[in-house]
Design an enzyme around this catalytic site. Sequence first.
Site, PDB file in Angstrom:
ATOM      1  N   ILE A   1       0.871  -1.175   0.000  1.00 35.04           N
ATOM      2  CA  ILE A   1       0.000   0.000   0.000  1.00 35.04           C
ATOM      3  C   ILE A   1       0.907   1.224   0.000  1.00 35.04           C
ATOM      4  CG2 ILE A   1      -1.697   1.319   1.323  1.00 35.04           C
ATOM      5  CD1 ILE A   1      -2.884  -1.198   2.333  1.00 35.04           C
ATOM      6  N   ASP A   2       0.529   2.252  -0.774  1.00 38.67           N
ATOM      7  CA  ASP A   2       1.314   3.479  -0.834  1.00 38.67           C
ATOM      8  C   ASP A   2       1.518   4.074   0.557  1.00 38.67           C
ATOM      9  OD1 ASP A   2       1.383   3.258  -3.574  1.00 38.67           O
ATOM     10  OD2 ASP A   2      -0.241   4.697  -3.918  1.00 38.67           O
ATOM     11  N   ARG A   3       2.587   4.826   0.720  1.00 43.02           N
ATOM     12  CA  ARG A   3       2.902   5.464   2.004  1.00 43.02           C
ATOM     13  C   ARG A   3       1.695   6.216   2.576  1.00 43.02           C
ATOM     14  NH1 ARG A   3       7.378   8.233   4.653  1.00 43.02           N
ATOM     15  NH2 ARG A   3       8.808   7.672   2.959  1.00 43.02           N
TER      16      ARG A   3
END
Length: 320
Positions: A146-148
Amino acid sequence: MREFTIGKNDAGQRLDRFIAKNLPLLPPALLQKYIRLKRVKVNGKGSKRDVRLAAGDVLQLYINDEFFDKPSEENMFLTVFQPRLEIIYEDENLLLVDKRPGMVVHADETEKVNTLINHIQAYLYQKKEWNPKQEHAFAPALCNRIDRNTGGIVIAAKNAEALRTINEKIKSHELEKSYLCVTVGRPRPAEGRVEGFLLKDEAKKQVSFYRRPIPGGKSAITLYQTLETRGELSLVECRLLTGRTHQIRVSMAELGCPLLGDGKYGNGTVNKRYHETRQALYSYRLGFAFSTDATPLNYLRGRVFTVEKVPFREKYFPRL
């Protein structure tokens, strides 16, 4: 049990800070626990963590021997930081963790230590479920990313067989992932399907949406449903039929309803007005929709896990 006698150069230090300096492998939370349990004694008596040490004081530490070792590559998972995890589910094969926005899942050019995978490996090491000295190649690993600045459920495999199985199920679309997001604007129609092709610019780390096939483009299909609208903001649920980089962010922007807080594909003026600097996007539900054999994880077939507290939903669409 180990003893320390305080010299004049160490006099005046707080008890907990002196121990932390001399036992760098002892996790901070465990140190505080040991002090509360009186496994740390000053001159034979239990003491408070903030007591100031005096020259000649004798410390008696009833603490496991491994915490007196020096930090090394092999024992780094004993400490460095106390694992901070919001665990949704755990068994002998895997962990489901609620990753909060702002944390990277793996080390990158901006962060090397405070990563989700490091927290997970430290957690399992401290539980004595994993020891890198006893493994030739395997280490607990993440099955999805998952993106930051996106939050939500991340799957971590505790063993190689679970990792292989989950990776196979992801490839065969036997896991159902649903996302919540807040869009600027009301999607038209309120429920539908966004289908196109995404092309990623690696240099800019940005994705473009195309309605027709394009060389290098990857097909992307997103299902969405508007759950609620308040003013200019809408709460939308999305389900991915493909898993592409920035897929929901780009697809909703293509509909004319970018995600609130999205700095790449969103509306900067609106983002500033709401003081949002991270995209309002959360992987909040995961279903194990196994249609084929999933040994050793067949017991998860049909189970669904949900994150109850999604920060932006609580903020903009509080439930009565």
